[in-house]
Design an enzyme around this catalytic site. Structure first.
Site, PDB file in Angstrom:
ATOM      1  CB  ALA A   1      44.693  54.714  14.197  1.00  0.00           C
ATOM      2  CE  LYS A   2      52.296  53.081  15.719  1.00  0.00           C
ATOM      3  NZ  LYS A   2      53.514  52.933  15.818  1.00  0.00           N
ATOM      4  N   GLY A   3      47.012  51.459  18.448  1.00  0.00           N
ATOM      5  CA  GLY A   3      46.530  51.574  19.767  1.00  0.00           C
ATOM      6  C   GLY A   3      47.842  51.897  20.967  1.00  0.00           C
TER       7      GLY A   3
ATOM      8  N   GLY B   1      47.020  51.227  24.713  1.00  0.00           N
ATOM      9  CA  GLY B   1      46.116  50.882  25.645  1.00  0.00           C
ATOM     10  C   GLY B   1      47.187  50.760  26.941  1.00  0.00           C
ATOM     11  CD  GLU B   2      47.051  46.882  27.290  1.00  0.00           C
ATOM     12  OE1 GLU B   2      46.110  46.626  27.606  1.00  0.00           O
ATOM     13  OE2 GLU B   2      47.550  47.251  26.035  1.00  0.00           O
TER      14      GLU B   2
ATOM     15  CB  ALA C   1      43.044  48.663  25.975  1.00  0.00           C
ATOM     16  CB  SER C   2      47.628  48.000  23.113  1.00  0.00           C
ATOM     17  OG  SER C   2      48.141  48.435  24.090  1.00  0.00           O
ATOM     18  NE  ARG C   3      43.302  41.864  20.209  1.00  0.00           N
ATOM     19  CZ  ARG C   3      43.143  40.608  19.860  1.00  0.00           C
ATOM     20  NH1 ARG C   3      43.881  39.791  19.165  1.00  0.00           N
ATOM     21  NH2 ARG C   3      42.012  39.883  20.090  1.00  0.00           N
TER      22      ARG C   3
ATOM     23  CB  THR D   1      42.851  52.032  18.497  1.00  0.00           C
ATOM     24  OG1 THR D   1      42.148  52.456  19.541  1.00  0.00           O
ATOM     25  CG2 THR D   1      42.674  53.241  17.317  1.00  0.00           C
TER      26      THR D   1
END
Length: 259
Positions: free
Chosen positions: A211-213, A215-216, A21-23, A25
């Protein structure tokens, strides 16, 4: 031209990298940024066609009556004239030059960062620990959706609390002792502490939206924060929680928890 769609066989499809999920966005917003100019051009050209009939010729001048058209009107115009209403944008995540050994490549092109600060209360007789307050400080670049960021940060904090203090898969002599959710304990709504999120917005230059993600990363630092808070509170450094609790049970709670 037909495009064959392959499902259920990753050996026949392009390598999309890690499913994390971190990538999402970062990659999604980069793709949106490439598609947006195409949509602006499509709408502008359609609006120009709709308004050109209102241009009047005068003596050495052109007159345009002041009028605007809504996006809905432009869509209706394109739809009725069987015109394209879809555009596309693509972004392929770059691969890192220095791959992590045995990882199949670098997992991410860039990373978000986060700091957790926690307050805990420890019962010195039984070792029972409760997290009373959590402060989450994420660096996600420019925050696109504040409510979504808070939800992600809070959910990750609760997940980290469960991982640290509640959840445990017990295997003895090759047999699973944790058979169901009666024994695999998860934090419930009653166990959730007060959580505050304070994002640090540092514009990411490689992304047009900045923006960056995250997620984890939202559930990783809280694990170390809780363990350090326990050490700060009672001077005990835990390494094997399950084995420590088994020893505590054998002493019938007569001594403080130690490892």
């Amino acid at each position: 031209m037909s495009i064959p769609v392959v499902q259920g066989d990753t050996a026949q499809t392009l390598d999309g990298g890690t499913v994390t999920a971190s990538r999402s966005t970062y990659t999604g917003s980069r793709a949106l940024a490439t598609a947006a100019p195409h949509m602006i051009r499509l709408l502008s050209e359609a609006a120009a066609e709709m308004l050109v009939e209102r241009v009047k010729l005068g003596e050495e001048k052109l007159f345009i009556h002041e009028r605007s058209v809504s996006f809905a009107e432009v869509y209706d115009y394109l739809y009725k004239n069987r015109r394209q209403t879809r555009v596309e944008g693509h972004f392929v995540l770059p691969k890192e030059k220095n791959a992590i050994p045995k990882s199949g490549g670098a997992p991410h092109h860039l990373y978000g960062y986060l700091t957790h600060v926690v307050m805990v209360e420890v019962e010195t007789l039984t070792g029972e620990t409760e997290v009373l307050r959590v402060v989450s400080i994420p660096d996600a670049g420019r925050v696109i959706h504040p409510q979504g960021l808070e939800g992600q940060a809070e959910g990750g904090a609760v997940m980290g609390i469960g991982f640290t203090l509640y959840e445990d898969t017990v295997i003895e002599k090759g047999y699973h002792k944790t058979l169901n959710f009666t024994h695999y304990i998860l934090p419930t709504a009653k166990d959730i502490p007060h959580i505050e999120t304070f994002p640090v917005e540092e514009f990411e230059d490689s992304n047009p939206m900045g923006a960056k993600g995250i997620g984890e990363v939202v559930m990783i630092p809280i694990i170390a924060a809780i363990m350090n808070a326990i050490h700060d509170a009672v001077g005990v450094r835990l390494h094997r929680v399950y084995q420590a609790m088994k020893r505590l049970q054998r002493t019938k709670g007569k001594v403080p928890l130690q490892t």
